[in-house]
Every structure is written in structure tokens, then in C-alpha cells.
Design a protein around this motif. Structure first.
Motif, PDB file in Angstrom:
ATOM      1  N   SER A 192      10.268  -1.871   1.149  1.00 11.48           N
ATOM      2  CA  SER A 192      10.299  -1.166   2.432  1.00 11.48           C
ATOM      3  C   SER A 192       9.133  -1.593   3.315  1.00 11.48           C
ATOM      4  O   SER A 192       8.712  -0.865   4.195  1.00 11.48           O
ATOM      5  CB  SER A 192      10.280   0.346   2.209  1.00 11.48           C
ATOM      6  OG  SER A 192       9.108   0.701   1.494  1.00 11.48           O
ATOM      7  N   GLY A 193       8.624  -2.807   3.070  1.00  8.58           N
ATOM      8  CA  GLY A 193       7.485  -3.313   3.828  1.00  8.58           C
ATOM      9  C   GLY A 193       7.870  -3.790   5.210  1.00  8.58           C
ATOM     10  O   GLY A 193       8.998  -3.615   5.673  1.00  8.58           O
ATOM     11  N   ILE A 194       6.925  -4.455   5.869  1.00 11.54           N
ATOM     12  CA  ILE A 194       7.110  -4.877   7.253  1.00 11.54           C
ATOM     13  C   ILE A 194       8.043  -6.067   7.396  1.00 11.54           C
ATOM     14  O   ILE A 194       8.514  -6.362   8.476  1.00 11.54           O
ATOM     15  CB  ILE A 194       5.756  -5.194   7.925  1.00 11.54           C
ATOM     16  CG1 ILE A 194       5.043  -6.334   7.202  1.00 11.54           C
ATOM     17  CG2 ILE A 194       4.901  -3.949   8.009  1.00 11.54           C
ATOM     18  CD1 ILE A 194       3.800  -6.831   7.908  1.00 11.54           C
ATOM     19  N   GLY A 195       8.302  -6.772   6.313  1.00 15.07           N
ATOM     20  CA  GLY A 195       9.217  -7.909   6.353  1.00 15.07           C
ATOM     21  C   GLY A 195       8.529  -9.197   6.768  1.00 15.07           C
ATOM     22  O   GLY A 195       7.346  -9.226   7.084  1.00 15.07           O
ATOM     23  N   ILE A 196       9.306 -10.279   6.740  1.00 18.02           N
ATOM     24  CA  ILE A 196       8.798 -11.584   7.135  1.00 18.02           C
ATOM     25  C   ILE A 196       9.846 -12.283   8.002  1.00 18.02           C
ATOM     26  O   ILE A 196      11.023 -11.948   7.961  1.00 18.02           O
ATOM     27  CB  ILE A 196       8.430 -12.460   5.913  1.00 18.02           C
ATOM     28  CG1 ILE A 196       9.660 -12.723   5.031  1.00 18.02           C
ATOM     29  CG2 ILE A 196       7.315 -11.830   5.119  1.00 18.02           C
ATOM     30  CD1 ILE A 196       9.381 -13.689   3.901  1.00 18.02           C
ATOM     31  N   THR A 197       9.397 -13.276   8.739  1.00 17.14           N
ATOM     32  CA  THR A 197      10.297 -14.028   9.605  1.00 17.14           C
ATOM     33  C   THR A 197      11.145 -14.995   8.777  1.00 17.14           C
ATOM     34  O   THR A 197      10.828 -15.291   7.623  1.00 17.14           O
ATOM     35  CB  THR A 197       9.504 -14.840  10.641  1.00 17.14           C
ATOM     36  OG1 THR A 197       8.752 -15.851   9.957  1.00 17.14           O
ATOM     37  CG2 THR A 197       8.590 -13.960  11.467  1.00 17.14           C
ATOM     38  N   ASN A 235       0.824  -1.203   0.000  1.00 19.14           N
ATOM     39  CA  ASN A 235       0.000   0.000   0.000  1.00 19.14           C
ATOM     40  C   ASN A 235       0.860   1.255   0.000  1.00 19.14           C
ATOM     41  O   ASN A 235       0.526   2.255  -0.625  1.00 19.14           O
ATOM     42  CB  ASN A 235      -0.910   0.017   1.229  1.00 19.14           C
ATOM     43  CG  ASN A 235      -1.931  -1.086   1.192  1.00 19.14           C
ATOM     44  OD1 ASN A 235      -2.340  -1.512   0.120  1.00 19.14           O
ATOM     45  ND2 ASN A 235      -2.331  -1.571   2.335  1.00 19.14           N
ATOM     46  N   VAL A 236       1.950   1.219   0.736  1.00 16.49           N
ATOM     47  CA  VAL A 236       2.840   2.361   0.883  1.00 16.49           C
ATOM     48  C   VAL A 236       4.270   1.838   0.859  1.00 16.49           C
ATOM     49  O   VAL A 236       4.548   0.766   1.376  1.00 16.49           O
ATOM     50  CB  VAL A 236       2.585   3.089   2.220  1.00 16.49           C
ATOM     51  CG1 VAL A 236       3.561   4.227   2.413  1.00 16.49           C
ATOM     52  CG2 VAL A 236       1.157   3.593   2.302  1.00 16.49           C
ATOM     53  N   GLY A 237       5.155   2.583   0.256  1.00 19.69           N
ATOM     54  CA  GLY A 237       6.563   2.192   0.290  1.00 19.69           C
ATOM     55  C   GLY A 237       7.134   1.966  -1.086  1.00 19.69           C
ATOM     56  O   GLY A 237       6.539   2.317  -2.097  1.00 19.69           O
TER      57      GLY A 237
END
Length: 75
Positions: free
Chosen positions: A48-53, A26-28
Motif C-alpha cells: 500500500s506504498g506510494i508506488g513507482i513509475t 513505515n506504514v501500510g
């Protein structure tokens, strides 16, 4: 005679993968980088998202599953 660097299947995968990534952001920023060396194509993806484990990273190229069911209604 011309010899393609990548197959049409490779191109189709890159297009579909990129399209899916864009739908989920959505953003980034999203950056795709390509490098051709030693007769191999290397594709790097960063965002630039929240990332993943680390555990989720191992699932990246496996069959699709919905990671976060709360996002299901957004698409």
C-alpha cells in the motif's frame, strides 16, 4: 524420493527481498502471495506504498541503486 519445489537460492532470494521490502515500509501493508502451477512457483508482491513509475519498474531486478537519496539516512 522428495523433490523440492524451489531451490535454496530461490528461498534465499525471497527472504532477502521480503526483508528489504519490510525495511522500506513505515506504514501500510505488504502482501506476498505464492502459487505453484505447472511445476513453476509464482510470487506476487503488493503493498500500500506510494508506488513507482513504469520506468522504475523495469529496474526492479537489476543491480541496486538508491532511488531517493533523501531516505539514505533512515536506514
Amino acid at each position: 524420493m522428495f523433490s523440492p519445489i524451489v531451490s535454496s537460492d530461490d528461498v534465499q532470494f525471497i527472504v532477502e527481498y521480503s526483508s528489504t521490502l519490510l525495511e522500506c515500509i513505515n506504514v501500510g501493508d505488504l502482501r506476498l502471495s505464492f502459487d505453484y502451477s505447472a511445476q513453476q512457483l509464482f510470487v506476487s508482491v503488493s503493498d500500500s506504498g506510494i508506488g513507482i513509475t513504469k520506468d522504475q519498474q523495469s529496474l526492479l531486478l537489476s543491480e541496486f541503486t538508491q532511488a531517493d537519496i533523501s531516505r539514505l539516512t533512515l536506514f
